[in-house]
Design a protein around this motif. Structure first.
Motif, PDB file in Angstrom:
ATOM      1  N   SER A  57       0.808  -1.224   0.000  1.00 27.61           N
ATOM      2  CA  SER A  57       0.000   0.000   0.000  1.00 27.61           C
ATOM      3  C   SER A  57       0.835   1.265   0.000  1.00 27.61           C
ATOM      4  N   GLY A  58       2.150   1.150   0.282  1.00 25.54           N
ATOM      5  CA  GLY A  58       3.015   2.324   0.277  1.00 25.54           C
ATOM      6  C   GLY A  58       3.535   2.714   1.641  1.00 25.54           C
ATOM      7  N   LYS A  59       3.285   1.891   2.674  1.00 24.32           N
ATOM      8  CA  LYS A  59       3.688   2.243   4.045  1.00 24.32           C
ATOM      9  C   LYS A  59       5.201   2.407   4.163  1.00 24.32           C
ATOM     10  N   SER A  60       5.951   1.420   3.680  1.00 20.66           N
ATOM     11  CA  SER A  60       7.410   1.483   3.803  1.00 20.66           C
ATOM     12  C   SER A  60       7.994   2.584   2.929  1.00 20.66           C
ATOM     13  N   SER A  61       7.396   2.830   1.764  1.00 19.18           N
ATOM     14  CA  SER A  61       7.854   3.932   0.908  1.00 19.18           C
ATOM     15  C   SER A  61       7.694   5.259   1.624  1.00 19.18           C
ATOM     16  N   LEU A  62       6.573   5.427   2.315  1.00 16.08           N
ATOM     17  CA  LEU A  62       6.343   6.656   3.093  1.00 16.08           C
ATOM     18  C   LEU A  62       7.443   6.839   4.127  1.00 16.08           C
ATOM     19  N   LEU A  63       7.807   5.750   4.799  1.00 18.65           N
ATOM     20  CA  LEU A  63       8.799   5.838   5.866  1.00 18.65           C
ATOM     21  C   LEU A  63      10.198   6.150   5.321  1.00 18.65           C
ATOM     22  N   THR A  64      10.585   5.507   4.208  1.00 18.10           N
ATOM     23  CA  THR A  64      11.920   5.767   3.655  1.00 18.10           C
ATOM     24  C   THR A  64      12.047   7.200   3.155  1.00 18.10           C
ATOM     25  N   LEU A  65      10.966   7.759   2.628  1.00 14.53           N
ATOM     26  CA  LEU A  65      11.002   9.160   2.200  1.00 14.53           C
ATOM     27  C   LEU A  65      11.069  10.092   3.408  1.00 14.53           C
ATOM     28  N   ALA A  66      10.300   9.774   4.450  1.00 14.87           N
ATOM     29  CA  ALA A  66      10.309  10.597   5.666  1.00 14.87           C
ATOM     30  C   ALA A  66      11.683  10.614   6.317  1.00 14.87           C
ATOM     31  N   GLY A  67      12.416   9.501   6.183  1.00 18.10           N
ATOM     32  CA  GLY A  67      13.736   9.412   6.797  1.00 18.10           C
ATOM     33  C   GLY A  67      14.867   9.874   5.906  1.00 18.10           C
ATOM     34  N   GLY A  68      14.559  10.398   4.724  1.00 22.27           N
ATOM     35  CA  GLY A  68      15.607  10.882   3.831  1.00 22.27           C
ATOM     36  C   GLY A  68      16.403   9.772   3.175  1.00 22.27           C
ATOM     37  N   LEU A  69      15.862   8.541   3.172  1.00 18.74           N
ATOM     38  CA  LEU A  69      16.556   7.417   2.551  1.00 18.74           C
ATOM     39  C   LEU A  69      16.215   7.278   1.075  1.00 18.74           C
ATOM     40  N   ASP A  70      15.215   8.009   0.624  1.00 21.21           N
ATOM     41  CA  ASP A  70      14.809   8.004  -0.780  1.00 21.21           C
ATOM     42  C   ASP A  70      14.351   9.414  -1.121  1.00 21.21           C
ATOM     43  N   VAL A  71      14.235   9.683  -2.411  1.00 17.15           N
ATOM     44  CA  VAL A  71      13.855  11.013  -2.893  1.00 17.15           C
ATOM     45  C   VAL A  71      12.485  10.924  -3.562  1.00 17.15           C
ATOM     46  N   PRO A  72      11.541  11.802  -3.204  1.00 13.23           N
ATOM     47  CA  PRO A  72      10.216  11.733  -3.822  1.00 13.23           C
ATOM     48  C   PRO A  72      10.241  12.145  -5.291  1.00 13.23           C
ATOM     49  N   THR A  73       9.276  11.660  -6.029  1.00 16.02           N
ATOM     50  CA  THR A  73       9.112  12.094  -7.421  1.00 16.02           C
ATOM     51  C   THR A  73       8.604  13.529  -7.457  1.00 16.02           C
ATOM     52  N   SER A  74       7.714  13.864  -6.528  1.00 16.64           N
ATOM     53  CA  SER A  74       7.256  15.243  -6.361  1.00 16.64           C
ATOM     54  C   SER A  74       6.765  15.418  -4.928  1.00 16.64           C
ATOM     55  N   GLY A  75       6.591  16.683  -4.524  1.00 13.21           N
ATOM     56  CA  GLY A  75       6.172  16.976  -3.169  1.00 13.21           C
ATOM     57  C   GLY A  75       7.353  17.306  -2.266  1.00 13.21           C
TER      58      GLY A  75
END
Length: 252
Positions: A57-75
């Protein structure tokens, strides 16, 4: 004519974590997967937010973006007033080191370091002495009932023990934002409750915590439960409305 002074309500503190219109797309064309679709979320000091939803559903993706471990496509991702999407890699690394504690689903302990050394490492990177860092690490391991494991290496521990050491590493020091991805996954019920009590205590002391979990009974420790489905927030439930959480309704 006398005037009566009315006490003013103090302004709400700024959020420790702010996600604005957050999207994350993996791949392109026929292989494109939209992991997150316009997520908006603010987490404030003293607040524990549980993120729930089905697998994928995107839970882990949300967390990795919140922690600066990944970069969002937008936002935008803003932590402690710093926009991670506009900051340099060096700035993001420094913020993660000083302000963010992250509990990985697969533990991510360093095999060549003992439990105490794994927990002390973030504090040493903060610049404090090895002796002080070890003292803090030992105190936190003792708080989690792990003092006997202090000098053991990860391959000498069970999965549940490694998980608790990973939680201790995320909580050591003054981390203002704690992100936990299924931190109770390898734990029995009693130990899981003890770990969640530690997260709750850290929030009550002023930190902001985001907990990804699939266990609704653990979500009862949270102030808010955010339900994510297909990369979007579909419901936010307050802890005070337990019936709404159980039925899937929206808290007022």
């Amino acid at each position: 004519m006398s005037s009566q002074n009315t006490p003013s309500t103090p302004p709400a503190p700024p959020p420790v974590l702010l996600l604005e219109a957050l999207t994350r797309v993996h791949g392109s064309g026929a292989t494109e997967v939209q992991a997150l679709r316009g997520i908006d979320l603010a987490v404030y000091p003293g607040e524990l937010v549980a993120v729930m939803g089905p697998s994928g559903s995107g839970k882990s993706s949300l967390l990795t973006l919140a922690g600066g471990l990944d970069v969002p496509t937008s936002g935008r991702v803003v932590v402690e007033g710093t926009d991670l999407t506009a900051a340099s890699r060096k700035q993001v690394a420094a913020l993660r080191r000083h302000s963010i504690g992250y509990v990985f689903q697969d533990y991510n302990l360093i095999p060549a370091l003992t439990a105490a050394e794994n927990v002390a490492l973030p504090r040493e990177l903060d610049g404090i002495s090895s002796r002080s860092a070890r003292r803090e690490a030992l105190a936190l391991l003792a708080e989690m009932g792990l003092e006997q494991l202090a000098d053991r290496f990860p391959d000498e521990m069970s999965g549940g023990q490694q998980q608790r050491v990973a939680v201790a590493r995320a909580l050591v020091g003054d981390r203002r934002l704690v992100l936990a991805d299924e931190p109770t996954g390898a734990l029995d019920s009693e130990t899981a409750e003890a770990v969640l009590a530690l997260l709750r205590n850290r929030c009550d002391a002023g930190a902001a915590c985001v907990l990804v979990t699939h266990e609704s009974r653990f979500a009862t420790w949270a102030d808010r439960v955010v339900l994510v489905r297909d990369g979007s927030v579909v419901d936010i439930t307050l802890r005070s409305s337990e019936a709404s959480l159980l039925t899937g309704g929206t808290a007022q």
